[in-house]
Design a protein around this motif. Structure first.
Motif, PDB file in Angstrom:
ATOM      1  N   LEU A 135      76.714  -0.675 -79.394  1.00  0.00           N
ATOM      2  CA  LEU A 135      75.504  -0.125 -79.997  1.00  0.00           C
ATOM      3  C   LEU A 135      74.763   0.765 -79.004  1.00  0.00           C
ATOM      4  N   SER A 136      74.624   0.305 -77.768  1.00  0.00           N
ATOM      5  CA  SER A 136      73.900   1.090 -76.765  1.00  0.00           C
ATOM      6  C   SER A 136      74.646   2.388 -76.456  1.00  0.00           C
ATOM      7  N   TRP A 384      77.301   0.678 -69.135  1.00  0.00           N
ATOM      8  CA  TRP A 384      76.174   0.586 -68.199  1.00  0.00           C
ATOM      9  C   TRP A 384      75.142   1.678 -68.501  1.00  0.00           C
ATOM     10  N   LEU A 385      75.607   2.903 -68.712  1.00  0.00           N
ATOM     11  CA  LEU A 385      74.697   4.014 -68.976  1.00  0.00           C
ATOM     12  C   LEU A 385      73.936   3.818 -70.282  1.00  0.00           C
ATOM     13  N   GLY A 386      74.628   3.289 -71.308  1.00  0.00           N
ATOM     14  CA  GLY A 386      73.952   3.026 -72.572  1.00  0.00           C
ATOM     15  C   GLY A 386      72.855   1.998 -72.422  1.00  0.00           C
ATOM     16  N   ALA A 387      73.127   0.952 -71.630  1.00  0.00           N
ATOM     17  CA  ALA A 387      72.108  -0.075 -71.391  1.00  0.00           C
ATOM     18  C   ALA A 387      70.928   0.496 -70.609  1.00  0.00           C
ATOM     19  N   CYS A 388      71.200   1.440 -69.721  1.00  0.00           N
ATOM     20  CA  CYS A 388      70.112   2.073 -68.953  1.00  0.00           C
ATOM     21  C   CYS A 388      69.140   2.809 -69.866  1.00  0.00           C
ATOM     22  N   LEU A 390      68.245   2.087 -72.847  1.00  0.00           N
ATOM     23  CA  LEU A 390      67.345   1.098 -73.446  1.00  0.00           C
ATOM     24  C   LEU A 390      66.371   0.572 -72.400  1.00  0.00           C
ATOM     25  N   ALA A 391      66.882   0.267 -71.209  1.00  0.00           N
ATOM     26  CA  ALA A 391      66.038  -0.291 -70.147  1.00  0.00           C
ATOM     27  C   ALA A 391      64.908   0.654 -69.771  1.00  0.00           C
ATOM     28  N   ASN A 392      65.177   1.950 -69.791  1.00  0.00           N
ATOM     29  CA  ASN A 392      64.160   2.924 -69.391  1.00  0.00           C
ATOM     30  C   ASN A 392      62.996   3.002 -70.371  1.00  0.00           C
ATOM     31  N   MET A 393      63.171   2.468 -71.573  1.00  0.00           N
ATOM     32  CA  MET A 393      62.065   2.444 -72.528  1.00  0.00           C
ATOM     33  C   MET A 393      60.900   1.612 -72.001  1.00  0.00           C
TER      34      MET A 393
END
Length: 436
Positions: A135-136, A384-388, A390-393
């Motif tokens: 999904l990410s 990893w990049l996809g999760a980043c 989301l994390a940056n939100m």
């Protein structure tokens, strides 16, 4: 509230662990997910590529099976290694940084609870999220509907996503991925030379588990990397000798059709329609499409509502097949994405000849850059990049008034993140609901 510290993002893959701050362009740590122990001292624990290679007498142990964590007693050491090295090989305090981890879509509730308990109780992180990898990655490509084909080390998976919702009943995975290709590479190289000649002479007395580990993570990986980018004719061994590989088998076909080339002393399960995990990656896509078709299309199409469902089915399939994302480290094998796409187009034309969407099978580019090396990195580190993203939100603040959180922060907190305070107050029920 918006967080000023960047999140730490950890992607535990079967082959490597990728970790770093969400604000970085690429993970600052990429290290072997395996660990080693001294057989005479089971309490010993060695992690990191150079550290493992320096102790070849040790036993090699794994942390993941079928793409998900099973050894929670030792995964803590893996995460400790991240916190001790993530800041240019300096340590950071886990209590001061948000944490985001990736998970496979078939991860179990038991594993989610175990992971959450460790990060809040052992590491005392202030806020945490478990991000579903496909999904990410699709969101990062700017799409909310599509098919994510992820070919990693131990698992290849196909995940259809509609309007941001993973279709779990139509998602399938198998073990015909990078490690399976390694078996074929090893079998081929052993027809040219002995297994001992593939290892450095300094490892002659290494443990058998270490020899298998070193061969897989160094020799076979190097062979695949070379064959990925070059028309390999000779492969150099550690002793500087060369072996001819002009007649090397086509590695791509083993992911597409696992039974095409036989492996000695290995009997593969018979590929049957009721067991998707016995099939190669293209067939997994068809299992996903057939499952969705069964869900979306009515048993008969006589009524007006049936015609409406038919039209909706056609539009959904058109969008899905127009947004195919091929990712995962093993998808970087030379020509594999193109081979998957071509086989898929031919098969879809044969099976769905009466539908308009057969002409719409297209892949999504990971990167807008014209540099092909960026596409390779995006596949390698896509999870990893996809999760980043989301994390940056969590760090997003509005420009109108300093310190005021934006809608992105509110959305992230409401939908994907759990704070330590909420975990302590609401416990397991919150975790099951938030990370379902």
């Amino acid at each position: 509230m918006a967080y000023t510290s960047p999140a730490v993002v950890i992607d535990n893959g079967s082959y490597t662990t990728k970790a770093g701050f969400a604000s970085e362009d690429l993970p600052s740590l990429v290290f072997n997910s395996n660990y080693s122990i001294d057989p005479n001292n089971p309490e010993s624990f060695v992690i990191g590529d150079e550290e493992i290679d320096s102790q070849p007498e040790n036993e090699i142990m794994t942390l993941l099976d079928n793409g998900i964590i099973y050894d929670f007693d030792h995964i803590v050491k893996n995460w400790e290694y991240v916190y001790n090295n993530v800041d240019s090989h300096s340590s950071i305090d886990s209590k001061e940084y948000p944490l985001v981890m990736t998970e496979q879509s078939w991860n179990t509730s038991k594993n989610k609870l175990a992971t959450t308990q460790i990060v809040f109780e052992n590491f005392e992180v202030p806020i945490f999220s478990l991000v579903k990898s496909p999904l990410s990655q699709l969101y990062r490509a700017g799409k909310s509907t599509g098919i994510v084909i992820d070919i990693g080390s131990s698992v290849a998976s196909v995940t259809p996503i509609l309007d941001g919702i993973i279709q779990n009943k139509s998602s399938f995975h198998s073990k015909y991925a990078g490690d399976f290709v390694n078996l074929h590479v090893l079998n081929y190289l052993q027809t040219k030379t002995s297994i001992e000649s593939l290892l450095p002479s300094s490892y002659a007395k290494a443990s058998e588990p270490f020899k298998h580990y070193y061969t897989s993570h160094n020799v076979l990986q190097e062979y695949k990397n070379l064959s990925m980018n070059f028309q390999l004719k000779h492969f150099q061994l550690d002793n500087q000798s060369h072996i001819s590989v002009d007649d090397s088998p086509n590695l791509l076909l083993n992911v597409i059709n696992p039974t095409l080339h036989k492996l000695p002393n290995i009997t593969l399960p018979e590929a049957t329609p009721d067991k998707p995990n016995t099939h190669g990656i293209v067939n997994l896509v068809f299992f996903a499409l057939k499952s969705l078709q069964h869900t979306l299309l009515p048993a008969n199409n006589e009524s007006s509502s049936s015609h409406n469902k038919y039209a909706k089915f056609t539009e959904i399939f058109k969008e899905l097949l127009g947004n195919i994302l091929i990712t995962g480290g093993s998808s970087n094998l030379n020509g594999l994405p193109e081979k998957i796409l071509n086989d898929l187009r031919l098969s879809i034309q044969e099976v769905y000849s009466g539908y308009a969407f057969i002409y719409n099978v297209q892949t999504i580019r990971h990167s807008s850059s014209a540099d092909p090396s960026n596409e390779i990195w995006d596949r390698q580190f896509g999870s990893w990049l996809g999760a980043c993203n989301l994390a940056n939100m969590l760090n997003d603040v509005s420009n109108n008034e300093e310190g005021i959180e934006s809608n992105s922060v509110k959305i992230a907190l409401d939908n994907w993140f759990v704070t330590k305070a909420d975990y302590e107050e609401l416990g397991e029920d919150l975790i099951v609901e938030k990370f379902k």
